[in-house]
Scaffold this motif. Sequence first.
Motif, PDB file in Angstrom:
ATOM      1  N   PRO A 115       0.809  -1.221   0.000  1.00 19.04           N
ATOM      2  CA  PRO A 115       0.000   0.000   0.000  1.00 19.04           C
ATOM      3  C   PRO A 115       0.846   1.276   0.000  1.00 19.04           C
ATOM      4  O   PRO A 115       1.998   1.280   0.459  1.00 19.04           O
ATOM      5  N   ASP A 116       0.251   2.352  -0.505  1.00 19.09           N
ATOM      6  CA  ASP A 116       0.808   3.687  -0.285  1.00 19.09           C
ATOM      7  C   ASP A 116       0.493   4.091   1.152  1.00 19.09           C
ATOM      8  O   ASP A 116      -0.457   3.598   1.771  1.00 19.09           O
ATOM      9  N   TRP A 117       1.291   5.013   1.689  1.00 23.43           N
ATOM     10  CA  TRP A 117       1.066   5.448   3.056  1.00 23.43           C
ATOM     11  C   TRP A 117      -0.325   6.048   3.274  1.00 23.43           C
ATOM     12  O   TRP A 117      -0.973   5.739   4.300  1.00 23.43           O
ATOM     13  N   PRO A 118      -0.866   6.884   2.366  1.00 22.70           N
ATOM     14  CA  PRO A 118      -2.217   7.419   2.595  1.00 22.70           C
ATOM     15  C   PRO A 118      -3.269   6.336   2.769  1.00 22.70           C
ATOM     16  O   PRO A 118      -4.203   6.494   3.565  1.00 22.70           O
ATOM     17  N   GLU A 119      -3.141   5.229   2.051  1.00 21.18           N
ATOM     18  CA  GLU A 119      -4.086   4.118   2.211  1.00 21.18           C
ATOM     19  C   GLU A 119      -3.988   3.521   3.612  1.00 21.18           C
ATOM     20  O   GLU A 119      -5.009   3.237   4.251  1.00 21.18           O
ATOM     21  N   VAL A 120      -2.770   3.369   4.087  1.00 18.73           N
ATOM     22  CA  VAL A 120      -2.570   2.845   5.437  1.00 18.73           C
ATOM     23  C   VAL A 120      -3.125   3.820   6.468  1.00 18.73           C
ATOM     24  O   VAL A 120      -3.815   3.433   7.414  1.00 18.73           O
ATOM     25  N   LYS A 121      -2.851   5.093   6.262  1.00 19.56           N
ATOM     26  CA  LYS A 121      -3.293   6.120   7.211  1.00 19.56           C
ATOM     27  C   LYS A 121      -4.818   6.166   7.297  1.00 19.56           C
ATOM     28  O   LYS A 121      -5.382   6.287   8.400  1.00 19.56           O
ATOM     29  N   ARG A 122      -5.499   6.046   6.179  1.00 21.70           N
ATOM     30  CA  ARG A 122      -6.967   6.057   6.188  1.00 21.70           C
ATOM     31  C   ARG A 122      -7.507   4.875   6.993  1.00 21.70           C
ATOM     32  O   ARG A 122      -8.472   5.016   7.757  1.00 21.70           O
ATOM     33  N   LEU A 123      -6.897   3.714   6.819  1.00 23.09           N
ATOM     34  CA  LEU A 123      -7.347   2.534   7.553  1.00 23.09           C
ATOM     35  C   LEU A 123      -7.083   2.701   9.048  1.00 23.09           C
ATOM     36  O   LEU A 123      -7.944   2.387   9.879  1.00 23.09           O
ATOM     37  N   LEU A 124      -5.910   3.208   9.386  1.00 25.73           N
ATOM     38  CA  LEU A 124      -5.588   3.423  10.798  1.00 25.73           C
ATOM     39  C   LEU A 124      -6.574   4.391  11.442  1.00 25.73           C
ATOM     40  O   LEU A 124      -7.007   4.190  12.589  1.00 25.73           O
ATOM     41  N   ASP A 125      -6.933   5.436  10.729  1.00 24.36           N
ATOM     42  CA  ASP A 125      -7.823   6.464  11.287  1.00 24.36           C
ATOM     43  C   ASP A 125      -9.221   5.934  11.573  1.00 24.36           C
ATOM     44  O   ASP A 125      -9.900   6.410  12.491  1.00 24.36           O
ATOM     45  N   ARG A 126      -9.650   4.962  10.782  1.00 26.20           N
ATOM     46  CA  ARG A 126     -11.031   4.483  10.960  1.00 26.20           C
ATOM     47  C   ARG A 126     -11.143   3.203  11.783  1.00 26.20           C
ATOM     48  O   ARG A 126     -12.245   2.766  12.093  1.00 26.20           O
ATOM     49  N   CYS A 127     -10.014   2.609  12.132  1.00 25.60           N
ATOM     50  CA  CYS A 127     -10.038   1.370  12.912  1.00 25.60           C
ATOM     51  C   CYS A 127      -9.938   1.677  14.396  1.00 25.60           C
ATOM     52  O   CYS A 127      -8.858   1.964  14.920  1.00 25.60           O
ATOM     53  N   THR A 128     -11.054   1.617  15.067  1.00 33.43           N
ATOM     54  CA  THR A 128     -11.105   1.867  16.502  1.00 33.43           C
ATOM     55  C   THR A 128     -11.395   0.565  17.223  1.00 33.43           C
ATOM     56  O   THR A 128     -12.313  -0.170  16.849  1.00 33.43           O
ATOM     57  N   ALA A 129     -10.606   0.274  18.241  1.00 27.01           N
ATOM     58  CA  ALA A 129     -10.795  -0.980  18.968  1.00 27.01           C
ATOM     59  C   ALA A 129     -10.153  -0.878  20.344  1.00 27.01           C
ATOM     60  O   ALA A 129      -9.324   0.000  20.601  1.00 27.01           O
ATOM     61  N   ASP A 130     -10.521  -1.794  21.219  1.00 22.17           N
ATOM     62  CA  ASP A 130      -9.883  -1.860  22.532  1.00 22.17           C
ATOM     63  C   ASP A 130      -8.417  -2.253  22.393  1.00 22.17           C
ATOM     64  O   ASP A 130      -7.587  -1.851  23.207  1.00 22.17           O
ATOM     65  N   TYR A 131      -8.120  -3.056  21.359  1.00 23.68           N
ATOM     66  CA  TYR A 131      -6.740  -3.488  21.119  1.00 23.68           C
ATOM     67  C   TYR A 131      -6.486  -3.562  19.618  1.00 23.68           C
ATOM     68  O   TYR A 131      -7.333  -4.037  18.851  1.00 23.68           O
TER      69      TYR A 131
END
Length: 280
Positions: A52-68
């Motif tokens: 992946p390009d970094w922006p794709e990774v960043k978008r996924l990180l921003d929307r993935c909310t979890a306890d862990y």
Amino acid sequence: MITRNAIIISCPGQEEHFLRGAAKDVINIFNYLTSPRGGDWKKHEIFCLKNPDWPEVKRLLDRCTADYQFIYFAGHGFSDKNRKRFLVFNDQSIEDIKLFTHNNKQLIIADSCRAQYATISGIPPAEDIYSSFTGVSEARAAFDDAIKRSQNGKMIVYATAHNNEAEEERYGRGGAFTLSLLVAALDFRTGLNLCPVMIEDLLPTVKRTLLSQKYTQTPDVAFRIGNLRVPFLIDIAQMEVDEKLVENEYINIESENKPSLFKAIAVVTLLILIIRGLSD
């Protein structure tokens, strides 16, 4: 309800620096996570990104909310002259701590180099030898309970120490660190069923495994903040049950087919008496 998510990233590079086996390490990690020993993750909780390009990774990180949240990276990496650690994505190199997000409990494992100026290591393809972990369904509940009990914290674990390369497994089955880590996770025993085992508890075993195979790299906890106590594996007694059943069955068969010592003595004694009687 405890929530979790995992992001598995394969960044094999391009052309002469292409790591053909990075995708294989990702498959091995995916199979391990979805096994009971790995915590019985559900497939919908795991996101796999290929080159992946970094922006794709960043978008996924921003929307993935979890306890862990667990993040695994297979690909190229390096350290700069200031000892900052970078992971190489398809379009740019990003400092590893930028993978940390709003989630309070995170673990990052990077099977990548830390030598200066992006020294290249290879991770060749391999047979899928880690697709058959076994165990019991209670592992997921034990893993979730550990997440709930853990304090907040973030950690980054690397395949090797500062200014060293991450080596390939010489028989072509993947990154030496990833394979050693999974072997350790498969074989590690605490003697307690459903016992959580932290990643740092496994690293000494991983190091010994690497050294026994003549790999010079030393796995390293490169960053730690807080007190993350979420396990990397759940020790499951079921892993040993089948072997014990087979062993017990074999013993039972032997005991049924072979006369006991008492019976053997009785038979010998009877034969002696018969022989004496005939001689008289």
